[in-house]
Write an enzyme that holds these catalytic residues in place. Structure first.
Site, PDB file in Angstrom:
ATOM      1  N   HIS A  12       0.857  -1.191   0.000  1.00 59.07           N
ATOM      2  CA  HIS A  12       0.000   0.000   0.000  1.00 59.07           C
ATOM      3  C   HIS A  12       0.893   1.241   0.000  1.00 59.07           C
ATOM      4  CE1 HIS A  12      -2.802   3.053   1.436  1.00 59.07           C
ATOM      5  NE2 HIS A  12      -3.769   2.255   1.021  1.00 59.07           N
ATOM      6  N   ASP A  22     -12.662   3.276  -1.456  1.00 52.86           N
ATOM      7  CA  ASP A  22     -11.887   3.544  -0.257  1.00 52.86           C
ATOM      8  C   ASP A  22     -12.497   4.749   0.443  1.00 52.86           C
ATOM      9  OD1 ASP A  22      -9.894   3.147   1.568  1.00 52.86           O
ATOM     10  OD2 ASP A  22      -8.338   4.143   0.402  1.00 52.86           O
ATOM     11  N   HIS A  23     -12.600   4.671   1.716  1.00 59.24           N
ATOM     12  CA  HIS A  23     -13.163   5.735   2.564  1.00 59.24           C
ATOM     13  C   HIS A  23     -14.477   6.254   1.959  1.00 59.24           C
ATOM     14  CE1 HIS A  23      -8.850   6.651   4.161  1.00 59.24           C
ATOM     15  NE2 HIS A  23      -9.173   5.395   4.231  1.00 59.24           N
ATOM     16  N   CYS A  39      -3.571   2.708  -4.817  1.00 53.59           N
ATOM     17  CA  CYS A  39      -4.498   3.528  -4.024  1.00 53.59           C
ATOM     18  C   CYS A  39      -4.485   4.955  -4.558  1.00 53.59           C
ATOM     19  CB  CYS A  39      -4.096   3.496  -2.549  1.00 53.59           C
ATOM     20  SG  CYS A  39      -5.115   4.577  -1.528  1.00 53.59           S
ATOM     21  N   HIS A  59      -7.537   0.576  -4.489  1.00 56.31           N
ATOM     22  CA  HIS A  59      -8.351   1.400  -3.592  1.00 56.31           C
ATOM     23  C   HIS A  59      -8.722   2.643  -4.387  1.00 56.31           C
ATOM     24  CE1 HIS A  59      -6.347  -0.032   0.442  1.00 56.31           C
ATOM     25  NE2 HIS A  59      -7.011  -0.994  -0.162  1.00 56.31           N
ATOM     26  N   TYR A 100     -14.800   4.889   7.283  1.00 56.19           N
ATOM     27  CA  TYR A 100     -15.405   3.598   6.956  1.00 56.19           C
ATOM     28  C   TYR A 100     -16.863   3.471   7.382  1.00 56.19           C
ATOM     29  CZ  TYR A 100     -10.887   2.153   5.310  1.00 56.19           C
ATOM     30  OH  TYR A 100      -9.727   2.062   4.579  1.00 56.19           O
TER      31      TYR A 100
HETATM   32  C1  DNO Z   1      -6.608   3.349   5.380  1.00 60.14           C
HETATM   33  C2  DNO Z   1      -6.015   2.194   4.704  1.00 60.14           C
HETATM   34  C3  DNO Z   1      -4.672   1.794   5.267  1.00 60.14           C
HETATM   35  C4  DNO Z   1      -4.255   0.470   4.700  1.00 60.14           C
HETATM   36  C5  DNO Z   1      -2.932  -0.042   5.163  1.00 60.14           C
HETATM   37  C6  DNO Z   1      -2.506  -1.217   4.368  1.00 60.14           C
HETATM   38  O1  DNO Z   1      -7.757   3.575   5.236  1.00 60.14           O
HETATM   39  O2  DNO Z   1      -5.940   2.384   3.347  1.00 60.14           O
HETATM   40  O3  DNO Z   1      -4.781   1.692   6.643  1.00 60.14           O
HETATM   41  O4  DNO Z   1      -5.174  -0.503   5.070  1.00 60.14           O
HETATM   42  O5  DNO Z   1      -1.972   0.937   5.111  1.00 60.14           O
HETATM   43  O6  DNO Z   1      -1.513  -1.918   5.040  1.00 60.14           O
END
Ligand code: DNO
Length: 391
Positions: A239, A351-352, A277, A304, A368
């Site tokens: 990530h 994501d988020h 991401c 992501h 989340y």
């Molecule tokens: C936050 C996430 C990160 C991710 C880690 C992966 O929302 O994208 O916490 O899970 O960094 O190891």
């Protein structure tokens, strides 16, 4: 309609049975895959087969599949390559083998020193009344100078930021300073919190290691697990650093196109992949997310999708999935082109998401909550149909 495209796998991060968002909610949002981890197991310990199987059956009983592990955390002893690093690497390998035995073969991890993702505020109000996560350089400098009190911190900020940080500090009361401390140190739900003292001593430890040392430690880790991953069919996805630049004097090695090229070339095997991401990468003022995708796309095994809006000093807030600085249309096109070439569909998750509607009154995990992500997934799913014509 006949097209060359196939659909990306729509997934959803679920923090496990304590997550206020249930598996039934996930189904209603329309995702089919679950992204989760055994957050109750302390970092560095082996993930027992029985625990993995139990989690897997809970997910499958709801008619969903466990598609990605996010994350199997890399213990600090490995990142810093302390004397006992190899013991933790052995544990990691067993966890990977156990996961593979259960058929779970895509693993997300990060190599960020001590802190995972970092924000200074978790409830920045948008003009529509929803709330977003925020990273503000001025607030980070206040934390660094007045809460952490890191030696030499002032050297890491431009004069203009230092001035504004001093002015801001003068206006903050104790409660506001406490909130800032909690926000910066906040970790992953159900995992151990980081204390200020731990952060201080880690900062000293990483000072000795530096950027090159941390890179070498990552290469050592990846080389050590390569055999297990290749034989068990595990795909590791790193990530990106979030945010993608050094903070609090800590080195960052997964932030830029050069970083990813280095990581992939130095352990040049298919297992060594990237979690693409868009939000983390998009927060870098010099990053072009599409360019990074094109450079690493053959090794992207997980995505992501989220967006950010930056200002001129590099502070950013999390925007709507189809708003902000990242051109999600271009990204979705590129991701769909790559996916069309794959035997195994690429999973992505919204994501988020903003805290919005009924979620504003609920206790939620920052970033989340259900409804903001549901909106994100719906928009991304529609975008995918639009760019591929795959209806
Ligand atoms: C936050 C996430 C990160 C991710 C880690 C992966 O929302 O994208 O916490 O899970 O960094 O190891």
């Amino acid at each position: 309609m006949e097209t060359k495209y196939k659909k990306l796998e729509q997934t959803w991060r679920w923090y496990g049975p304590n997550d206020p968002v249930t598996l039934q909610d996930v189904k209603q949002a329309g995702a089919t895959g679950i992204v989760t981890a055994l957050h109750h197991i302390p970092h560095g310990e082996i993930w027992p087969l029985a625990d993995i199987q139990e989690r897997k059956s809970i997910i499958e009983a709801s008619g969903l599949t466990w598609s990605v592990v996010e994350s199997v955390p890399v213990h600090e002893a490995i990142k810093t390559r302390r004397a006992d690093a190899d013991k933790y690497i052995e544990n990691y390998k067993i966890s990977l083998q156990n996961l593979a035995e259960c058929g779970i073969k895509t693993v997300c991890y990060n190599f960020m020193p001590v802190l995972d993702w970092t924000r200074t505020q978790l409830d920045l109000e948008m003009t529509d009344g929803s709330k977003a996560l925020y990273f503000n350089w001025i607030d980070l400098a206040v934390f660094d100078l007045h809460i952490l009190k890191r030696a030499g911190a002032e050297e890491d900020y431009p004069q203009s930021v230092l001035k504004r940080a001093e002015a801001k500090f003068a206006t903050l009361n104790q409660q506001q300073l406490d909130d800032l401390r909690i926000n910066v140190l906040m970790g992953i739900p159900n995992e151990k919190e980081i204390e200020l003292e731990t952060l201080r001593s880690s900062i000293n430890e990483y000072k000795q290691i530096g950027f090159n040392g941390l890179r070498e430690n990552l290469v050592y880790f990846l080389s050590s697990i390569a055999g297990v991953c290749e034989s068990a069919g595990i795909k590791m996805t790193i990530h990106p650093d979030d945010p993608p630049y050094p903070i609090l004097g800590l080195p960052r090695i997964a932030s830029t196109i050069d970083d990813f090229n280095y990581i992939l070339k130095n352990v040049d095997l298919p297992f060594n992949g990237v979690c693409f991401c868009t939000g983390s990468l998009g927060a870098g003022v010099d990053n072009n997310a599409l360019e990074i995708f094109n450079a690493v796309k053959e090794r992207v095994y997980f995505a992501h999708l989220r967006n950010v809006t930056k200002d001129e000093d590099g502070s950013f807030y999390e925007a709507d999935h189809l708003g902000g600085d990242v051109n999600m249309y271009e990204i979705m096109k590129a991701l769909s082109e790559e996916n069309a070439l794959r035997d195994k569909t690429i999973p992505f998750r919204p994501d988020h998401g903003h805290q919005m509607l009924d979620d504003l009154a609920k206790q939620t995990n920052p970033g989340y909550s259900a409804i903001g992500r549901l909106r994100g997934l719906a928009e991304l799913r529609g975008l995918e149909v639009g760019v591929t014509g795959n209806y």
